[in-house]
Motif scaffolding. Structure first.
Motif, PDB file in Angstrom:
ATOM      1  N   HIS A 346       0.812  -1.216   0.000  1.00  0.00           N
ATOM      2  CA  HIS A 346       0.000   0.000   0.000  1.00  0.00           C
ATOM      3  C   HIS A 346       0.845   1.266   0.000  1.00  0.00           C
ATOM      4  N   ILE A 347       1.844   1.325   0.869  1.00  0.00           N
ATOM      5  CA  ILE A 347       2.678   2.520   0.934  1.00  0.00           C
ATOM      6  C   ILE A 347       3.517   2.693  -0.332  1.00  0.00           C
ATOM      7  N   PRO A 348       4.226   1.647  -0.818  1.00  0.00           N
ATOM      8  CA  PRO A 348       4.972   1.843  -2.070  1.00  0.00           C
ATOM      9  C   PRO A 348       4.097   2.230  -3.251  1.00  0.00           C
ATOM     10  N   VAL A 349       2.907   1.663  -3.341  1.00  0.00           N
ATOM     11  CA  VAL A 349       2.024   1.970  -4.465  1.00  0.00           C
ATOM     12  C   VAL A 349       1.593   3.436  -4.433  1.00  0.00           C
ATOM     13  N   ARG A 350       1.244   3.926  -3.265  1.00  0.00           N
ATOM     14  CA  ARG A 350       0.840   5.337  -3.166  1.00  0.00           C
ATOM     15  C   ARG A 350       2.053   6.255  -3.356  1.00  0.00           C
ATOM     16  N   ASP A 351       3.229   5.833  -2.917  1.00  0.00           N
ATOM     17  CA  ASP A 351       4.429   6.636  -3.144  1.00  0.00           C
ATOM     18  C   ASP A 351       4.733   6.775  -4.633  1.00  0.00           C
ATOM     19  N   LEU A 352       4.395   5.748  -5.405  1.00  0.00           N
ATOM     20  CA  LEU A 352       4.605   5.817  -6.852  1.00  0.00           C
ATOM     21  C   LEU A 352       3.608   6.738  -7.543  1.00  0.00           C
ATOM     22  N   GLY A 353       2.522   7.087  -6.847  1.00  0.00           N
ATOM     23  CA  GLY A 353       1.545   7.998  -7.419  1.00  0.00           C
ATOM     24  C   GLY A 353       0.238   7.363  -7.827  1.00  0.00           C
ATOM     25  N   TYR A 354       0.033   6.084  -7.514  1.00  0.00           N
ATOM     26  CA  TYR A 354      -1.203   5.408  -7.909  1.00  0.00           C
ATOM     27  C   TYR A 354      -2.313   5.640  -6.884  1.00  0.00           C
ATOM     28  N   ARG A 355      -3.539   5.537  -7.363  1.00  0.00           N
ATOM     29  CA  ARG A 355      -4.725   5.691  -6.524  1.00  0.00           C
ATOM     30  C   ARG A 355      -5.463   4.351  -6.531  1.00  0.00           C
ATOM     31  N   PRO A 356      -5.282   3.541  -5.494  1.00  0.00           N
ATOM     32  CA  PRO A 356      -5.822   2.168  -5.521  1.00  0.00           C
ATOM     33  C   PRO A 356      -7.343   2.131  -5.475  1.00  0.00           C
ATOM     34  N   VAL A 357      -7.881   1.087  -6.098  1.00  0.00           N
ATOM     35  CA  VAL A 357      -9.300   0.756  -6.044  1.00  0.00           C
ATOM     36  C   VAL A 357      -9.389  -0.690  -5.578  1.00  0.00           C
ATOM     37  N   TRP A 358      -9.977  -0.889  -4.393  1.00  0.00           N
ATOM     38  CA  TRP A 358      -9.964  -2.203  -3.755  1.00  0.00           C
ATOM     39  C   TRP A 358     -11.332  -2.857  -3.771  1.00  0.00           C
ATOM     40  N   ASP A 359     -11.310  -4.179  -3.572  1.00  0.00           N
ATOM     41  CA  ASP A 359     -12.467  -4.932  -3.109  1.00  0.00           C
ATOM     42  C   ASP A 359     -12.040  -5.618  -1.819  1.00  0.00           C
ATOM     43  N   TYR A 360     -12.981  -6.178  -1.073  1.00  0.00           N
ATOM     44  CA  TYR A 360     -12.659  -6.704   0.252  1.00  0.00           C
ATOM     45  C   TYR A 360     -13.217  -8.101   0.437  1.00  0.00           C
ATOM     46  N   ARG A 361     -12.497  -8.901   1.254  1.00  0.00           N
ATOM     47  CA  ARG A 361     -13.024 -10.178   1.696  1.00  0.00           C
ATOM     48  C   ARG A 361     -14.153  -9.934   2.687  1.00  0.00           C
ATOM     49  N   ILE A 362     -14.952 -10.957   2.907  1.00  0.00           N
ATOM     50  CA  ILE A 362     -16.085 -10.789   3.806  1.00  0.00           C
ATOM     51  C   ILE A 362     -15.629 -10.504   5.234  1.00  0.00           C
TER      52      ILE A 362
END
Length: 598
Positions: A346-362
């Motif tokens: 999560h931290i490296p991805v946001r540091d690269l400039g991406y805006r994540p879109v997640w789904d979640y387990r129950i």
């Protein structure tokens, strides 16, 4: 490339073995234009000087004779072979190209010797090609294991005694070389890609087989390819994380245990996405220009053992994209990635400039985190006094406590309790969030913030729960700062289940699944019969040519749908997919269409 008759004696007169007759029957002459294109492809990738420098750095001395087949000759022939056979590269075909299919001018350009067109001549040429291939692979092999069957104790000893810094450097070189080959397939269309693409992408891993036969993981010996491992998938292709172990509580149903076994590797792919600002259902189909939708292309990939550090491998591929200065946008990934530790993904991805879109387990749904009284529910920060049924809406639907219509109504209702961003994130990623009852346009009426009362009778009325310690901090203040790492494992900018989230998440996820199926059907990336060389590095190198070929074909087909200043489009864009309205999506399928009044 056009077939030409062989100049050698007929098959019934020279005593050649049957396999050589088969090679001669497939033989084609390489036109000068095809050779020039392949040489330009290799030059554009820049892999030859990169590998040559590494080979020279690892040599113990300058003794020894010059190689018969240079790196340049090897990769040009591999490129020609991949173009001829749907991206697949077989060293026997590479050998015949170098030995008998190139023009005399091309052979002189590459400094190739003359090999006789008989069994001995082919074997000599094949050994020269194999030596050149393995010399290129060895300097970027991130595994310390020889490519043969080993006692497991010996394999563990070699891994423990290996120089980990050297292996890490080889892995970086392997990722760079293989992705340079992929980039070479995109470079001619790079300006068009940057014009039509907004930087959004999807990341996913797909299994690829190895020709080595798998053995028991508890046996005394490894497989003949010790770098590979078993890929095991339980259940059907739907993500099993949507249901808890043993089925839904009280449902009386158990989860199916059908399993898929595959011995080989996984390839983590980063595929271009398309997230236009007009979701389906917001504009008529005739108003959407499908020709401007960039096709699904692989921009980066990493090959690794199945299930080994999926988050770290995804970050490695994304970092290689940033090395090539690609823009960043939304990033969709399945539940295997957002379940990773924040510092791993999560931290490296946001540091690269991406805006994540997640789904979640129950088991991740509902209240996921708290900060100063605010509740993180299904990835979004809400007022601490949001009604409890709204916080458990998705989990209640998955456990069949409510129906789809009720879920849709509850998800839409909780937007009023959402904390709103007051300003853009600062340079550290911290963001200022506004209480829903604060500001000039409150979305709820709260007695704690009396200015929100009496503004609009349609606003939900907050009923704060008495607390001897007083109201939470978010209730006592107009706005509050949320650090970048606060709730970072689950937080996302789009409201889970709402139309914008449905539009972005599934549009991106469908792209990567589409490419997986496309490349498996045409380039056969999952099959092992054309990648019989053992080892992670060899598999990665051969796979890179298959992915590059898939990119080239998809780009060529898409460019034909674009109209230019000089000529109209040569073909129409595909219009066969009917997109569903994201406003009617639920985790259990779409809501039924309304019955028209009679």
């Amino acid at each position: 490339m056009t077939p030409t008759p062989s100049s050698s004696p007929g098959p019934h007169h020279d005593g050649a073995p049957p396999w050589l007759h088969h090679v001669r029957a497939r033989r084609q002459s390489v036109r000068a234009t095809d050779f020039t294109r392949a040489r330009q492809f290799v030059d554009r990738s820049g892999i030859v000087p990169l590998l040559r420098h590494e080979q020279q750095a690892t040599r113990k001395s300058n003794a020894g004779r010059r190689r018969t087949v240079s790196l340049e000759a090897l990769f040009i022939a591999m490129t020609l072979a991949s173009w001829r056979d749907q991206g697949r590269v077989v060293l026997a075909e590479v050998t015949d190209i170098l030995a008998h299919q190139l023009t005399p001018t091309a052979r002189a350009r590459l400094g190739l010797p003359v090999w006789a067109d008989d069994a001995d001549g082919f074997e000599a040429a094949y050994l020269a090609v194999r030596r050149a291939f393995h010399a290129a692979v060895t300097v970027m092999d991130p595994s310390p294991l020889p490519k043969q069957r080993l006692p497991r104790a010996e394999a563990r000893r070699l891994e423990q005694e290996a120089d980990q810094a050297q292996l890490a450097a080889r892995r970086r070189l392997l990722v760079e070389v293989t992705n340079r080959i992929v980039e070479a397939s995109l470079a001619p269309a790079r300006p068009v890609i940057e014009e039509y693409w907004d930087g959004s992408a999807a990341v996913d891993a797909t299994p690829i087989r190895t020709f080595s036969r798998g053995v028991s993981s508890t046996g005394p010996n490894t497989a003949t390819d010790p770098d590979a491992a078993w890929y095991v998938r339980e259940g059907n292709h739907r993500d099993p994380a949507t249901t808890p172990q043993g089925g839904f509580p009280g449902s009386g149903k158990t989860k199916k245990k059908a399993k898929r076994y595959l011995f080989g590797f996984e390839a983590t792919l980063v595929v271009t996405g398309e997230t236009s600002t007009t979701p389906p259902g917001s504009a008529p189909a005739s108003a959407r220009d499908r020709s401007r939708h960039l096709p699904a292309l692989v921009l980066a990939f990493v090959v690794h053992k199945p299930g080994h550090d999926p988050a770290g491998n995804a970050v490695t591929a994304l970092r290689d994209m940033r090395r090539r200065t690609y823009p960043t946008g939304w990033l969709a990934a399945d539940r295997a990635y957002n379940a990773a530790l924040p510092e791993a993904f999560h931290i490296p991805v946001r540091d690269l400039g991406y805006r994540p879109v997640w789904d979640y387990r129950i088991d991740q749904l509902g209240v996921q985190d708290t900060h100063a009284g605010a509740l993180l529910v299904d990835g979004t920060w809400y007022c601490p006094h949001i009604p409890h049924p709204l916080t458990t809406a998705t989990a209640d639907l998955l456990t069949k406590k409510i129906d789809k219509s009720t879920w849709r109504a509850r998800v839409d209702a909780r937007t009023s309790y959402r904390l709103r961003p007051k300003a853009a994130p600062d340079h550290r990623g911290a963001r200022r969030m506004l209480c829903p009852a604060a500001g000039t346009h409150p979305t709820v009426a709260c007695p704690v913030k009396r200015k929100s009362l009496g503004r609009d009778p349609r606003l939900p009325l907050i009923d704060p729960t008495p607390n001897p310690a007083g109201h939470p901090e978010i209730c006592r203040r107009e706005s509050l700062t949320f650090a970048r790492d606060t709730g970072i494992r689950h937080w996302q900018e789009l409201d889970h289940g709402r139309a914008d989230w449905v539009h972005h998440y599934f549009r991106l996820r469908n792209r990567v699944e589409h490419f997986n199926g496309y490349a498996k059907d045409h380039e056969a990336i999952e099959r092992s019969r054309t990648r019989r060389v053992r080892g992670l590095a060899a598999q990665s190198l051969l796979l890179s040519f298959q992915i590059a070929h898939a990119n080239h074909r998809k780009l060529a087909g898409w460019l034909d749908t674009l109209q230019t200043d000089t000529q109209p489009a040569r073909r129409r864009p595909s219009n066969r997919h009917t997109l569903n309205d994201p406003h009617r999506w639920t985790p259990h399928g779409y809501l039924p269409d309304a019955t028209p009044e009679t």
